[in-house]
Design a protein around this motif. Structure first.
Motif, PDB file in Angstrom:
ATOM      1  N   THR A 120       0.837  -1.191   0.000  1.00 46.87           N
ATOM      2  CA  THR A 120       0.000   0.000   0.000  1.00 46.87           C
ATOM      3  C   THR A 120       0.879   1.251   0.000  1.00 46.87           C
ATOM      4  N   ASP A 139      -8.243   4.570  -2.687  1.00 51.52           N
ATOM      5  CA  ASP A 139      -8.089   5.517  -1.592  1.00 51.52           C
ATOM      6  C   ASP A 139      -8.561   4.786  -0.345  1.00 51.52           C
ATOM      7  N   LEU A 188      -6.596   6.439   7.731  1.00 53.98           N
ATOM      8  CA  LEU A 188      -5.535   5.830   6.926  1.00 53.98           C
ATOM      9  C   LEU A 188      -4.486   5.143   7.784  1.00 53.98           C
ATOM     10  N   THR A 220      -9.043   5.552   2.553  1.00 51.66           N
ATOM     11  CA  THR A 220      -9.961   6.238   3.463  1.00 51.66           C
ATOM     12  C   THR A 220     -11.401   6.174   2.948  1.00 51.66           C
ATOM     13  N   VAL A 221     -11.589   5.611   1.765  1.00 54.93           N
ATOM     14  CA  VAL A 221     -12.926   5.441   1.183  1.00 54.93           C
ATOM     15  C   VAL A 221     -13.370   3.998   1.414  1.00 54.93           C
ATOM     16  N   ALA A 266      -2.458   2.335  -4.393  1.00 55.54           N
ATOM     17  CA  ALA A 266      -2.337   3.754  -4.058  1.00 55.54           C
ATOM     18  C   ALA A 266      -3.462   4.495  -4.764  1.00 55.54           C
ATOM     19  N   ARG A 267      -3.581   5.789  -4.465  1.00 54.49           N
ATOM     20  CA  ARG A 267      -4.654   6.583  -5.083  1.00 54.49           C
ATOM     21  C   ARG A 267      -4.335   6.978  -6.514  1.00 54.49           C
ATOM     22  N   ASP A 268      -3.074   7.265  -6.795  1.00 58.24           N
ATOM     23  CA  ASP A 268      -2.688   7.844  -8.080  1.00 58.24           C
ATOM     24  C   ASP A 268      -2.466   6.744  -9.117  1.00 58.24           C
ATOM     25  N   ALA A 325       0.902   2.564   3.564  1.00 60.60           N
ATOM     26  CA  ALA A 325       0.180   3.810   3.315  1.00 60.60           C
ATOM     27  C   ALA A 325      -0.029   4.593   4.608  1.00 60.60           C
ATOM     28  N   ARG A 327      -9.304  11.793   8.950  1.00 57.36           N
ATOM     29  CA  ARG A 327      -8.604  11.231   7.801  1.00 57.36           C
ATOM     30  C   ARG A 327      -7.291  10.579   8.221  1.00 57.36           C
ATOM     31  N   ASP A 347     -13.316   1.468  -1.524  1.00 54.03           N
ATOM     32  CA  ASP A 347     -11.960   1.173  -1.983  1.00 54.03           C
ATOM     33  C   ASP A 347     -11.241   0.256  -0.999  1.00 54.03           C
TER      34      ASP A 347
END
Length: 260
Positions: free
Chosen positions: A9, A61, A110, A63-64, A34-36, A88, A106, A67
């Protein structure tokens, strides 16, 4: 013998990206989270070109909820995955009174919730298989309230405790759990948190950090602290903690609390 796949992560940059490079060199297939997505795809393409490994990209993400659930499902269902690198995380700028409810939520989502849920998702399968490894990235800050990174440090103290507790419960089932405690390391985490490190003390190169952490991994250390130059310091601290516990007598208060 086929090597275990590794799910990492926070893999698009920094510590996570270097872990991906190192495990790819060792011949492990990878799942990068990862998010990106664009950065993940670029890294995956390079790793495939440089190494004879399979690299899957799993944009998420953590934190979602949806996901996070998708990554949990992958960990539960993909029996090729034998190593989880729980990397992460985010840092936070400002003092305790300057934190907002949203920034605190947040950070904990995470650094604490996602990390714990991912470990929890994969541990039962590892236990059934009689083996597997979980690496949790903590921080020296988790040992140092004096650094005034109160909420961030508390999340990293949680990660250390969680890792130690997981070892107690899971080692007999063949699961290896490693907590890695970096100090200051040159990654994007500072810029993302809005922390100016221009005049900060010299930090560790991320490659050196991960190489040291993987040496600890190979040695099956339970707690790996790459910047700690006298290893016995940790042994003394842990022995002192256990000594304190041996002096707990829960049936009555200590004598010093019985008099004014």
């Amino acid at each position: 013998m086929t090597k275990a796949s590794v799910l990492i992560t926070g893999a698009s940059a920094g510590i996570g990206a270097v872990y991906a490079e190192r495990f790819a060199r060792r011949g492990h297939d990878l799942i990068l989270v990862a998010r990106d997505q664009n950065r993940l795809e670029e890294l995956a393409a390079r790793l495939r070109q440089e190494n004879p490994v399979s690299v899957d990209v799993l944009p998420a993400d953590l934190t979602v909820k949806s996901d996070l659930a998708a990554v949990e499902a992958r960990l539960r269902e993909d029996t090729r995955i034998g190593i989880l690198i729980n990397n992460a995380g985010i840092a936070q700028t400002g003092g305790f009174t300057g934190q907002t409810p949203g920034s605190i939520e947040r950070l904990i989502a995470l650094n604490v919730t996602a990390l714990t849920r991912l470990a929890s998702a994969v541990a039962p399968r590892f236990a059934d298989a009689g083996g597997g490894s979980i690496v949790n990235i903590s921080s020296i800050v988790g040992l140092a309230p004096e650094f005034a990174m109160t909420v961030y440090g508390a999340t990293k103290a949680f990660v250390l405790f969680l890792s130690q507790g997981m070892h107690v419960e899971l080692s007999s089932k063949g699961i290896y759990v490693q907590a890695v405690l970096p100090a200051g390391t040159y990654t994007e985490i500072w810029e993302r948190a809005g922390i100016d490190i221009t005049h900060a003390s010299k930090m560790m190169d991320v490659g050196e950090l991960v190489d040291a952490a993987m040496t600890g991994f190979d040695r099956r250390e339970l707690v790996t602290i790459p910047p700690l130059h006298q290893a016995e310091r940790w042994d003394v601290l842990d022995a002192s903690r256990q000594g304190l516990l041996s002096d707990i007598r829960q049936e009555e208060a200590a004598e010093r609390y019985k008099t004014l």
